[in-house]
Design an enzyme around this catalytic site. Structure first.
Site, PDB file in Angstrom:
ATOM      1  N   ASP A  64      39.348  92.715 -73.975  1.00  0.00           N
ATOM      2  CA  ASP A  64      38.040  92.362 -73.423  1.00  0.00           C
ATOM      3  C   ASP A  64      37.056  93.524 -73.562  1.00  0.00           C
ATOM      4  O   ASP A  64      35.887  93.326 -73.924  1.00  0.00           O
ATOM      5  CB  ASP A  64      38.202  91.981 -71.952  1.00  0.00           C
ATOM      6  CG  ASP A  64      36.875  91.704 -71.277  1.00  0.00           C
ATOM      7  OD1 ASP A  64      36.232  90.696 -71.609  1.00  0.00           O
ATOM      8  OD2 ASP A  64      36.465  92.516 -70.420  1.00  0.00           O
ATOM      9  N   GLU A 136      41.428  87.682 -76.752  1.00  0.00           N
ATOM     10  CA  GLU A 136      41.241  89.073 -76.332  1.00  0.00           C
ATOM     11  C   GLU A 136      42.534  89.867 -76.471  1.00  0.00           C
ATOM     12  O   GLU A 136      42.517  91.043 -76.878  1.00  0.00           O
ATOM     13  CB  GLU A 136      40.739  89.110 -74.893  1.00  0.00           C
ATOM     14  CG  GLU A 136      39.333  88.537 -74.741  1.00  0.00           C
ATOM     15  CD  GLU A 136      38.871  88.425 -73.306  1.00  0.00           C
ATOM     16  OE1 GLU A 136      37.651  88.346 -73.089  1.00  0.00           O
ATOM     17  OE2 GLU A 136      39.738  88.409 -72.390  1.00  0.00           O
TER      18      GLU A 136
END
Length: 247
Positions: A64, A136
């Site tokens: 992320d 992610e």
């Protein structure tokens, strides 16, 4: 130091072949395939399988941050006429759950997920949150295995297209004003009322600040580069506070 991939699920020959297909799709060959396998391991699978198996949540956290940084740099370098508020809006859209899930489906991420039987029964393979989280985690796995430049190139391979969708007005952003109006009409048989509080900045670079009232309840302040966008942002804030959206 203990390697982060040591608790990855076992690599059977079939699994190796499956992951080889994914590597061909993205054009990256892993040195440590267990790391990629871990990126596809949902927490439900780790909790269900026999033995000491980890999940992809730690990788998701790292990925992320990498995704956010690469996206911010791309916007900064390629959109010289845009302001900070524009960057924030575009970035929030292209790294959102909906955007990442869209890319994940194109890359057939769902084919490689490791899920529990229960999650499979509830169509977890196609849940946006699971797909986005896996995207992610894969970014982080690439970074740890191949370094930042390779991870950056992977992110840019899809994020640039998502940015273009936003700029072209073809993104999947919702009409927040319409959503809020439908909600309030059903609940109170009334419509939201928008109030322009003030305007800041010179004529060529103004910021509009808007509040929205649902009866006596006020939501905002929200800003925009024009009155229309400020009203949309105010509606979004209201929907978020009401728990009707998760953005």
């Amino acid at each position: 130091m203990e390697k982060y991939y040591l608790k990855a699920p076992q690599l059977t020959q079939k699994r190796i072949e499956e992951l080889s297909c994914f590597q061909e799709t993205i054009g990256i060959k892993f040195s440590e395939l267990r790391l990629l396998n871990l990126a596809f391991t949902h927490t439900s699978y780790a909790n269900e399988v026999f033995g000491d198996v980890d999940n992809n949540e730690r990788l998701e956290f790292l990925g992320d941050s990498i995704l956010g940084m690469v996206t911010a740099e791309y916007l900064f370098e390629n959109l010289p006429d845009f302001r900070e508020g524009d960057f924030s809006r575009i970035k929030a859209t292209v790294v959102s759950e909906e955007s990442l899930a869209e890319v994940a489906l194109k890359l057939h991420i769902s084919d490689y997920l490791l899920l529990s039987k229960g999650e499979e029964m509830h169509q977890g393979r196609f849940k946006k949150a699971i797909l986005a989280d896996c995207m992610e985690a894969v970014i982080a796995a690439i970074y740890l295995d191949k370094g930042f430049e390779t991870a950056k190139a992977y992110v840019l391979s899809f994020i640039a297209g998502q940015v273009e969708k936003v700029l072209a007005g073809r993104n999947s952003n919702k009409d927040y004003k319409s959503l809020l109006q439908v909600y309030f009409q059903k609940k109170k048989n009334k419509v939201p009322e928008y109030f322009l509080d003030h305007v800041e900045g010179p004529n060529h670079e103004q910021k509009f600040f808007v509040k929205v009232f649902l009866g006596q309840k006020c939501y905002g302040m929200a800003e925009g580069t024009n009155k229309k966008s400020a009203e949309q942002n105010a509606a979004r804030l209201a929907l978020k506070e009401l728990g009707l959206i998760e953005e």
